[in-house]
Design a protein around this motif. Sequence first.
Motif, PDB file in Angstrom:
ATOM      1  N   ALA A  39       0.833  -1.208   0.000  1.00 39.60           N
ATOM      2  CA  ALA A  39       0.000   0.000   0.000  1.00 39.60           C
ATOM      3  C   ALA A  39       0.866   1.254   0.000  1.00 39.60           C
ATOM      4  O   ALA A  39       0.563   2.240  -0.694  1.00 39.60           O
ATOM      5  N   GLN A  40       1.948   1.222   0.772  1.00 40.74           N
ATOM      6  CA  GLN A  40       2.829   2.388   0.799  1.00 40.74           C
ATOM      7  C   GLN A  40       3.515   2.602  -0.542  1.00 40.74           C
ATOM      8  O   GLN A  40       3.667   3.740  -0.994  1.00 40.74           O
ATOM      9  N   ARG A  41       3.939   1.519  -1.168  1.00 37.15           N
ATOM     10  CA  ARG A  41       4.597   1.644  -2.469  1.00 37.15           C
ATOM     11  C   ARG A  41       3.624   2.168  -3.528  1.00 37.15           C
ATOM     12  O   ARG A  41       3.980   2.995  -4.356  1.00 37.15           O
ATOM     13  N   ILE A  42       2.380   1.667  -3.498  1.00 35.39           N
ATOM     14  CA  ILE A  42       1.394   2.147  -4.467  1.00 35.39           C
ATOM     15  C   ILE A  42       1.108   3.629  -4.238  1.00 35.39           C
ATOM     16  O   ILE A  42       1.019   4.418  -5.193  1.00 35.39           O
ATOM     17  N   GLU A  43       0.988   4.020  -2.987  1.00 34.96           N
ATOM     18  CA  GLU A  43       0.754   5.428  -2.674  1.00 34.96           C
ATOM     19  C   GLU A  43       1.904   6.292  -3.185  1.00 34.96           C
ATOM     20  O   GLU A  43       1.705   7.371  -3.722  1.00 34.96           O
ATOM     21  N   ARG A  44       3.113   5.779  -3.029  1.00 38.39           N
ATOM     22  CA  ARG A  44       4.295   6.509  -3.488  1.00 38.39           C
ATOM     23  C   ARG A  44       4.294   6.636  -5.013  1.00 38.39           C
ATOM     24  O   ARG A  44       4.586   7.693  -5.561  1.00 38.39           O
ATOM     25  N   MET A  45       3.943   5.533  -5.704  1.00 37.15           N
ATOM     26  CA  MET A  45       3.954   5.558  -7.168  1.00 37.15           C
ATOM     27  C   MET A  45       2.875   6.473  -7.740  1.00 37.15           C
ATOM     28  O   MET A  45       3.025   7.001  -8.833  1.00 37.15           O
ATOM     29  N   GLU A  46       1.788   6.637  -6.983  1.00 36.08           N
ATOM     30  CA  GLU A  46       0.678   7.442  -7.494  1.00 36.08           C
ATOM     31  C   GLU A  46       0.745   8.904  -7.060  1.00 36.08           C
ATOM     32  O   GLU A  46      -0.179   9.671  -7.315  1.00 36.08           O
TER      33      GLU A  46
END
Length: 414
Positions: A39-46
Amino acid sequence: MRLHPTLAALRRHKTGVLLIALQVALTLAIVCNAVFIIAQRIERMERPSGIVESGLLHIEQQWLDAPRSDSAGAVEKLDVMQRTDLATLRALPGVQEVAASTSFPILGVIWSGQLTRSLTPGGLSVHVAYYYGDEQLRSTLGLHLLAGRDFTAGEILHRTIRGTAAAPLVIVDKPVADKLFPHGDALGKTIYQDGKPAVIIGIVGRLQTPRVSKWVAGWSYNSVLEPVRLDGSFVSYAVRVKPGQQKAVMREARKALFAVDPMRWMPRSWGIWPFSRMRARAYRGDRGMAVLMGAISLILLCVTAAGIVGLTSFWVGQRRKQIGVRRALGATRADILRQFQLENLFIVLIGVALGVVLALALNLWLMSRYELQRLPQLYLLAGVAVLLLLGQLAVFVPARRASTVPPVVATRSV
């Protein structure tokens, strides 16, 4: 529902119960933290870059015949070469705007420094990234001007990166303006760029810095536009193309630039990039980590489900005689089914109780070693719910098979 047969069955299979409970606990601990990392990585990518990414190209090249920038004449010649490239690109059909730009959000060269409101030591200081470019940089990147005005062509300076001349005018993004002037009166104020004064003539929306590394995490949107065309053998351009013209412009831009000066190095692999490709490359590590964590979580859940199915199937085979006796004494198929489901529920509850402790311990370790944030309770609750549901689904098929054994068949060996 009587608990005595269920508890007695669990006591007779302590080893199996312990193994499955530990497997559930380990799965819960790893999956909760893995999903949190995903979830943190997706938030970072978006995260938004702040620019209009669609239709934006990045051109990077090096002149092989560039003069050494150790004299004023050489610097002037380098600037003429750069302005010739800019004019060539602006004349191409399909090109909307072009700007000299040494940096790009997310994946670019970064120069950083400190902005202050005064020269007083110990005063308010904001760490920022500098974007050097010409009068078309803001509009080419698609940055919305919230207040003030843009640079004019006459305000653009040029120098090498080693030059010391500071721009007297700057455009800052909103995070920088709000940090330096919390009352919203940044426009027109004088600030100091590493000790050199400059006036804020414009404020744009937030602009992500050219890097996504951890060391910029605390100031990811602190950016300043400088009216400076940097001269050197390596030069970059930002190009905004008209809708549907991206491939044609990428093809024609290369031909046009080589026609102007064939003595340049512009590899096909990264000489001209659409911004979408830059974003994909910048977050390649995050995407890989998310996929890896997802695969590990899926494998663990499958292994846990398979373990529950295997253990229950083994128990069914061992307890056919017991099942037959209960059926002969009046137990219904639903009673047999509920018994196995209840046994599984006890085992999984033991496992999730241990798993919650393990998950928190693992999260503390990740926080201390890899600066991971604290695991929200929502992830634990969701993980517990998923494992309870998974346990019930996994046990259903072998339990149903046990419940369908006719009493006469099951008790034939009695």
